[in-house]
Write an enzyme that holds these catalytic residues in place. Sequence first.
Site, PDB file in Angstrom:
ATOM      1  N   GLY A   1      -0.416   5.539  -8.894  1.00 49.31           N
ATOM      2  CA  GLY A   1      -1.338   6.322  -7.865  1.00 49.31           C
ATOM      3  C   GLY A   1      -0.807   7.566  -7.779  1.00 49.31           C
ATOM      4  O   GLY A   1       0.544   7.519  -7.427  1.00 49.31           O
TER       5      GLY A   1
ATOM      6  N   ARG B   1      -1.707   3.884 -14.970  1.00 50.60           N
ATOM      7  CA  ARG B   1      -1.221   2.761 -14.639  1.00 50.60           C
ATOM      8  C   ARG B   1      -1.292   2.129 -15.957  1.00 50.60           C
ATOM      9  O   ARG B   1      -2.181   1.979 -16.765  1.00 50.60           O
ATOM     10  CB  ARG B   1      -2.074   1.851 -13.579  1.00 50.60           C
TER      11      ARG B   1
ATOM     12  N   ASP C   1       1.230   4.848   0.248  1.00 54.34           N
ATOM     13  CA  ASP C   1       1.300   3.463   0.670  1.00 54.34           C
ATOM     14  C   ASP C   1       2.493   3.130   1.694  1.00 54.34           C
ATOM     15  O   ASP C   1       2.429   2.467   2.546  1.00 54.34           O
ATOM     16  CB  ASP C   1       1.281   2.163  -0.202  1.00 54.34           C
TER      17      ASP C   1
ATOM     18  N   ASP D   1       5.164   1.372   0.964  1.00 57.59           N
ATOM     19  CA  ASP D   1       5.218  -0.080   0.897  1.00 57.59           C
ATOM     20  C   ASP D   1       6.510  -0.375   0.074  1.00 57.59           C
ATOM     21  O   ASP D   1       6.618  -1.747  -0.362  1.00 57.59           O
ATOM     22  CB  ASP D   1       4.161  -0.638   0.383  1.00 57.59           C
TER      23      ASP D   1
ATOM     24  N   ASP E   1       6.071   0.813  -6.536  1.00 54.61           N
ATOM     25  CA  ASP E   1       6.714  -0.541  -6.988  1.00 54.61           C
ATOM     26  C   ASP E   1       6.574  -0.827  -8.304  1.00 54.61           C
ATOM     27  O   ASP E   1       7.274  -1.390  -8.952  1.00 54.61           O
ATOM     28  CB  ASP E   1       6.392  -1.421  -5.684  1.00 54.61           C
TER      29      ASP E   1
ATOM     30  N   ARG F   1      -4.000  -1.464  -0.457  1.00 63.08           N
ATOM     31  CA  ARG F   1      -4.553  -2.805  -1.173  1.00 63.08           C
ATOM     32  C   ARG F   1      -3.952  -4.046  -0.584  1.00 63.08           C
ATOM     33  O   ARG F   1      -4.396  -4.887  -0.126  1.00 63.08           O
ATOM     34  CB  ARG F   1      -4.541  -2.586  -2.448  1.00 63.08           C
TER      35      ARG F   1
ATOM     36  N   THR G   1       4.442   7.257  -3.410  1.00 65.94           N
ATOM     37  CA  THR G   1       3.085   6.549  -3.217  1.00 65.94           C
ATOM     38  C   THR G   1       2.890   7.010  -1.834  1.00 65.94           C
ATOM     39  O   THR G   1       3.538   6.908  -0.863  1.00 65.94           O
ATOM     40  CB  THR G   1       3.326   4.990  -3.515  1.00 65.94           C
TER      41      THR G   1
END
Length: 333
Positions: free
Chosen positions: A23, A84, A140, A142, A115, A184, A138
Site C-alpha cells: 500500500g 502487491r 499502518d 504495524d 511487512d 486490516r 506504511t
Amino acid sequence: MLSIPQLTKTKDYKSIAVLTSGGDAPGMNAAIRAVVRYALASGLEVHGVMKGYSGLLEGDLHPMSASSVANIIQRGGTILKTDRCAAFFKKTVRREAANLLIRKGIDALVVIGGDGSFAGAHLLEKETGFPTIGIPGTIDNDIPGTDDTIGFDTAVNTAIDSIDKIRDTASSHDRIFIVEVMGRSSGFIAAQVGLGGGAETILVPEQKISVAEVARTVERGAKRGKSSSIIVMAEGEKPGLSYRVAAALGKKGYSAKVCILGHTQRGGIPTAHDRMIASVMGASAVAFLLAGKSGGMVGIQNGELKLVPFKQIADTRKKLPLDLLNLAQILAT
Ligand code: F6P
C-alpha cells in the site's frame, strides 16, 4: 532529533535500485528522493523500479537523476508506483529477480514498503545473497522493530481532521457516529486517531469488545449529558464491519451513523514529520548498504536509527499498547 548513523564505507558498489511496494503511504516520495540523492552524492548510480516487485520481474527499471526526484518531497503517493505482487511468494520467481538485477549491473536493492514487502525482501536476500535493505513505509505503523513508519503521521492527521468535521454534525444532530479508519489487522491508526480525536470508544482487531460494552459506554456518556458520541474502529479483515456494529447498536436502542474514511488516509501531502523521517531513513539505507550492512530494515528505536534484521521482524507482530484505548475511554466519559 534523528541523525544518520556514522558508518565506515566498506563496499565498492557502483549501482543500486529502489522500489516501492504494498500500500502506498504519504512520504514514500520523500524517501525515494533521499535514496536517490544520497546515493548519487555517494558516487552511486541509481535505478528506479516501477510498480514494485511486479515491475522488477518485468525488468521495468529506469536510471534516476537528481532532477528525476525534483519537486516530489511534498507529494503523496509514489512516483515509482506500487503493487502487491503475489508471484513474489515463489522461490523461483525471487531467483529470477536476483538474476535480473545482477544482469543489469545492480549491486543492491532498497525496498520501501510494509511487512509483506519485507517478507519478500527477506527471502530474496536469504536465498540468493542479493543485498537488500528495507525502509518502513506504511500508514499502518504495524511493523515490529520500528517505533514509526513513513505515512502513519499523515494518515492519523488526515483522519483526525475528518473526525473534527464529523464532530460538528454529530453534535448538531445529537448523533452517534462510528468512524471507520484503516487497519486490516492492526489498530495503531485507530488507537492514535481515537485518542487524539476524543473518541468514547476505540475498536481494534487486537481486542475484542462486545456491542453491549460499547452500548454501556454510550449510555454512561448520555447519563452525564452527552448528546453525541464518536466511536473509532479499525476496518478489520471483513469489509462492512462498522455497519454490523451500527446495526447491533441499533438493536440496543442506539441509532448510529457510519462514516468510512477509507483510502483518503493513504493520500495527501505528507506531514513535516513524515518527510523528515523519510529523508533520514532514505539516506541511512544507502549508508548502511555502503557499510556492507543489509538483510534488514532501517528502524527507529527510541530516537535512534538501527538496522533491524528481517528475520527479527518475520512472523512477529508489533504490540499495540492497549492501555491507550482505556485512557481514551476515561478521558472521553
Ligand atoms: O497496508 C496499508 C493499508 O492501507 C491497510 O490499512 C489496509 O487494510 C490496506 O492497506 C488496504 O489495501 P488495498 O488498498 O490494497 O485494498
